[in-house]
Structure formats: C-alpha cells, structure tokens
Design a protein around this motif. Structure first.
Motif, short mmCIF file in Angstrom:
data_model
loop_
_atom_site.label_atom_id
_atom_site.label_comp_id
_atom_site.label_asym_id
_atom_site.label_seq_id
_atom_site.Cartn_x
_atom_site.Cartn_y
_atom_site.Cartn_z
N ASN A 140 -12.16 25.50 42.16
CA ASN A 140 -12.61 24.14 41.85
C ASN A 140 -12.82 23.27 43.08
O ASN A 140 -13.09 22.07 42.96
N VAL A 141 -12.69 23.85 44.26
CA VAL A 141 -12.90 23.10 45.51
C VAL A 141 -14.24 23.51 46.10
O VAL A 141 -14.48 24.69 46.37
N GLU A 145 -15.89 19.92 50.15
CA GLU A 145 -14.46 19.57 50.24
C GLU A 145 -13.75 20.51 51.20
O GLU A 145 -12.84 20.08 51.94
N TYR A 210 -9.11 3.59 45.99
CA TYR A 210 -8.06 4.53 45.60
C TYR A 210 -6.83 3.78 45.08
O TYR A 210 -6.38 2.81 45.71
N ILE A 303 -5.67 19.24 47.51
CA ILE A 303 -7.05 19.05 47.07
C ILE A 303 -7.31 19.86 45.80
O ILE A 303 -7.91 19.37 44.83
N GLY A 306 -6.02 18.38 42.62
CA GLY A 306 -6.57 17.07 42.28
C GLY A 306 -5.70 15.90 42.69
O GLY A 306 -6.03 14.75 42.41
N LYS A 307 -4.58 16.18 43.35
CA LYS A 307 -3.72 15.08 43.79
C LYS A 307 -4.37 14.26 44.90
O LYS A 307 -4.05 13.09 45.09
N ASP A 309 -8.29 13.42 46.29
CA ASP A 309 -9.73 13.56 46.05
C ASP A 309 -10.48 13.04 47.27
O ASP A 309 -10.50 11.84 47.54
N LYS A 311 -13.78 13.66 47.79
CA LYS A 311 -15.23 13.58 47.53
C LYS A 311 -15.81 12.20 47.81
O LYS A 311 -16.92 12.11 48.35
#
Length: 346
Positions: A140-141, A145, A210, A303, A306-307, A309, A311
């Motif tokens: 998922n990276v 990223e 953020y 990353i 998801g802790k 992000d 992007k």
C-alpha cells in the motif's frame, strides 16, 4: 552507458550518457529506479558547487532519495527477489568500521553516500546497491512515498535523539521539508502537540493541516511568545532547530523548558553563535543530527500502517526528460513547493 542527470559543474546540468560502475557482488541487488526526490543538498550542489568540504570537482550524477524495482539479486541475497518494490538507503558504511560496530554508521568517516562528491547518485535508469540497505515497500506504499522515506528518516533520527516522552510538547523551527518531516516524526514518537514556526505562510498551511500540529508565523508573533502562551510560560519539552538560521540557534534558550532538550537538525552554511549560558541555566540537553542510522525499517512501518501520511508533502512529480527544469524550479524555492520528485522512464 546510462543516460543520467549529470551536474557538470556549479550551475550546469545535462542529460547525457555517463559511465557508471554497474558490477554486482553476491550481496548486491540491481534496481530499476522509479522515483527520485530532489533534496536541498542536490540543489545546493547545483547552485553552489559544494557543501562544506564536499566539492564538485568532476561531473556527478545527482539524486539520493529513491525507490524502484529489483531486477536482479546477488547469489547470497535472501530477503529480496526480482520484482520487489523497494526503497534504498543511500549511505553505505564500512561494516568493519568502529562507527558501524557502535551502531552509528551515519558518522562513519568511510561511509559512501549517493550524490556526495565523488560518489554518483541515483538519477539514472539502474543502480547496483547492497541488499542490506535496500528495503521492501509494503503493497500500500507507492513509489512516490517510498522515495520520501529518506527525508523522513532524518525526522525519525531527530525524534529518536530527542528521547520524546509521551505527551511532550514539541516545537520545530523551520517549515521546510525536513522541518515538516521532523514534526510528523515527533508526533509519531509521542508528542501530544507540535508547534511549527516559520515565515512562509503557505508552508505553514500545508503542515498545519495535520492533526496535532499548530503553526506559528513569526512575522506575526515571536516563536518564544507562542510557546510561552501554549505552555503557560514553561517552555517546550523538545525544540527541533530545522532552519539552520543563526537567530534561531541563538534563541533556543527562550523556547525550551528547564531540563528540556534542543535538537540541532538544520545545518548552517557558516558557524553561528550560540547562547551557551542560556542553555546551561536551564540544563538543556543538546543533541545533534547527521543523516540517520537504523531507522529506515521504522520509517517504512509508520508509513505502511498509515500512522504517518507523507502524500500531502509531495508537491509535483515531473518526468525524467524534464529533470533540468525540475531542478531549476527547486532552486527557485517556491513557498508552495515542499517536495519535488522525478519519475524515471519505465
């Protein structure tokens, strides 16, 4: 010979063929490069031709923030295979050195680091790299990223050096890419909130989106007043100096709490003055950061879950054929740009 982005000399870039060492050893992997980020050091070599003692005396391929795909593995490599999506740690130490044995290979005098004279970088179609410093990316990276892991690793190193305690209040001076990375790493490391101070409102708007980040435009309020208001005059538990600006370094004692920590992340071009007595009067613990060591796997894990992000910090991706234009834009230092990346041909 591979067509690469070559810094010929100060202020002169070209896209041309250049001979590079592509020999593989049994513990190496060959990687087709996919995405490369443009770092401030790359731009500094382009605009100034040197960083401290590292001087561009002959043509050099730029780039050290990279991701790609493994296309060949050495005979002794077990944790990677052809087709794996990876990112690469650009510094290669001597594993037998005293620094490496102490776990501080980032300060190994024998380390070779991509795009640091005389070592070529990775803005080229393929690289050969030690498998030990090549890391598989979670599914998922993205490649984009993956190329952000290198600058985020600096923020991770800063957070680790700070020895953050859960619930700490942090302050970051400078909202450039490394300042933003450090703020996010500090949050991931346990800070309850982090104040980020800068002059550029557009950059503050990006990082301020953020959760857990508060921004301070020092055109409107001094950083010391902002942290005093937030902490009822006590000061920040941890201050990260990421600007490299002399006034910011001199003002550290006004920001940190008694017994707190100041981490020097930004690298001033010239020696700067420091208020040693001001730091002593608070028994401030002073830490310094030079690159990173043993943090890539932690950065990728944050990353991947998801802790963290990253992007929103990728401002633009440009094709390899437009690499020179990408560097020219990076050298402009637009306030709306955080990280520019170059995508290599497939």
């Amino acid at each position: 010979m591979p067509r690469s982005l070559v810094l010929e000399r100060k202020g002169e870039l070209s896209l041309r063929d250049i001979p590079l060492d592509m020999d593989m050893g049994p513990t190496d992997v060959r990687i087709r490069v996919h995405t490369v980020g443009i770092c401030g050091s790359d731009v500094h070599y382009y605009t100034h031709g040197r960083i401290g003692p590292f001087v561009v005396n002959e043509p050099m391929v730029l780039g050290h923030e990279a991701s790609g795909v493994v296309i060949e593995v050495g005979a002794q490599v077990r944790h990677l295979k052809e087709g794996d999506r990876v990112c690469m740690e650009p510094g290669i130490p001597d594993p037998a050195s005293r620094a490496a044995k102490l776990g501080i290979y980032n300060v190994d005098p024998a380390v070779t680091f991509w795009a640091t004279p005389p070592v070529h970088g990775c803005l080229t179609p393929q690289v050969v790299h030690p498998a030990a410093y090549t890391y598989k990316l979670p599914d998922n990276v993205s490649f984009a990223e993956g190329a952000m892991v290198e600058p985020f690793a600096i923020g991770m190193q800063a957070a680790l050096r700070a020895r953050i305690q859960p619930g700490d209040v942090g302050m970051v001076l400078g909202a450039g890419p490394i300042g933003m990375m450090t703020a996010l790493a500090a949050l991931a490391g346990g800070c309850a909130k982090v104040l980020v101070a800068d002059l550029a409102q557009s950059k503050l708007d990006i990082i301020g989106a953020y959760p857990g980040i508060e921004t301070v435009n020092i055109r409107d309020i001094p950083a010391a007043d902002a942290i005093a208001k937030t902490t009822e005059g006590w000061g920040a538990d941890v201050v990260f100096e990421c600007s490299g600006a002399a006034p910011a370094v001199l003002g550290l004692p006004q920001l940190v709490r008694p017994g707190g920590t100041a981490v020097l992340v930004g690298m001033p071009v010239d020696p700067v003055p420091m208020d040693i007595v001001g730091l002593q009067a608070k028994e401030t613990r002073l830490e310094t950061v030079f690159r990173y060591a043993n943090v890539y796997d932690r950065a990728i894990a944050l990353i991947g879950t998801g802790k963290v992000d990253l992007k929103p910090l990728i401002s633009l991706s440009m094709p390899f054929e437009d690499s020179i234009a990408a560097f020219e834009r990076a050298a402009e230092g637009r306030e709306t740009d955080v990280k520019l990346q170059i995508e290599m041909p497939s």
